[in-house]
Design a protein around this motif. Structure first.
Motif, PDB file in Angstrom:
ATOM      1  N   LYS A  16     -23.988  54.942  21.826  1.00 11.23           N
ATOM      2  CA  LYS A  16     -23.921  53.772  20.951  1.00 11.23           C
ATOM      3  C   LYS A  16     -22.571  53.072  21.094  1.00 11.23           C
ATOM      4  O   LYS A  16     -22.493  51.844  21.101  1.00 11.23           O
ATOM      5  CB  LYS A  16     -24.144  54.174  19.494  1.00 11.23           C
ATOM      6  N   SER A  17     -21.518  53.856  21.239  1.00 13.73           N
ATOM      7  CA  SER A  17     -20.181  53.294  21.391  1.00 13.73           C
ATOM      8  C   SER A  17     -20.092  52.424  22.647  1.00 13.73           C
ATOM      9  O   SER A  17     -19.492  51.344  22.632  1.00 13.73           O
ATOM     10  CB  SER A  17     -19.148  54.417  21.457  1.00 13.73           C
ATOM     11  N   LYS A  19     -22.608  50.917  24.198  1.00 16.66           N
ATOM     12  CA  LYS A  19     -23.513  49.766  24.156  1.00 16.66           C
ATOM     13  C   LYS A  19     -23.149  48.744  23.081  1.00 16.66           C
ATOM     14  O   LYS A  19     -23.148  47.549  23.333  1.00 16.66           O
ATOM     15  CB  LYS A  19     -24.953  50.234  23.944  1.00 16.66           C
ATOM     16  N   TYR A  20     -22.870  49.222  21.870  1.00 14.65           N
ATOM     17  CA  TYR A  20     -22.727  48.309  20.745  1.00 14.65           C
ATOM     18  C   TYR A  20     -21.403  48.436  19.993  1.00 14.65           C
ATOM     19  O   TYR A  20     -21.031  47.537  19.249  1.00 14.65           O
ATOM     20  CB  TYR A  20     -23.859  48.537  19.720  1.00 14.65           C
ATOM     21  N   GLY A  21     -20.760  49.561  20.109  1.00 14.22           N
ATOM     22  CA  GLY A  21     -19.577  49.833  19.301  1.00 14.22           C
ATOM     23  C   GLY A  21     -19.975  50.654  18.080  1.00 14.22           C
ATOM     24  O   GLY A  21     -21.152  50.789  17.761  1.00 14.22           O
ATOM     25  N   THR A  23     -19.182  51.827  13.872  1.00 12.20           N
ATOM     26  CA  THR A  23     -18.569  51.477  12.598  1.00 12.20           C
ATOM     27  C   THR A  23     -17.411  52.440  12.358  1.00 12.20           C
ATOM     28  O   THR A  23     -17.272  53.455  13.044  1.00 12.20           O
ATOM     29  CB  THR A  23     -19.584  51.619  11.439  1.00 12.20           C
TER      30      THR A  23
END
Length: 76
Positions: A16-17, A19-21, A23
């Motif tokens: 996820k980091s 691809k999208y970053g 929170t």
């Protein structure tokens, strides 16, 4: 050993980091999981050393003092 769920979560957060970053909450979770993982790796590596014995070609024990000291810790 780290649970399969934790390893899967580490991989999910890594993907996820990329691809999208992440929170802030996810970044903190990722750091905690990494810390647990590294702690586990270090513990495993140390246990491998504790079981080690080095013998030279003459059959004499030449195990380093640091390793012998670790082995003695377990005996106590």
């Amino acid at each position: 050993m780290l649970s399969k769920e934790k390893i899967n979560r580490i991989n999910e957060l890594a993907n996820k980091s990329k691809k999208y970053g992440l929170t802030d909450k996810e970044k903190q979770e990722q750091q905690e999981l990494r810390k647990d993982y590294l702690k586990n790796v270090r513990k495993s590596f140390k246990n491998q050393f504790k079981g080690m014995k080095i013998v030279d070609p003459n059959g004499e024990d030449v195990t380093p003092k640091k390793v012998k000291d670790l082995q003695k810790e377990d005996e106590l």
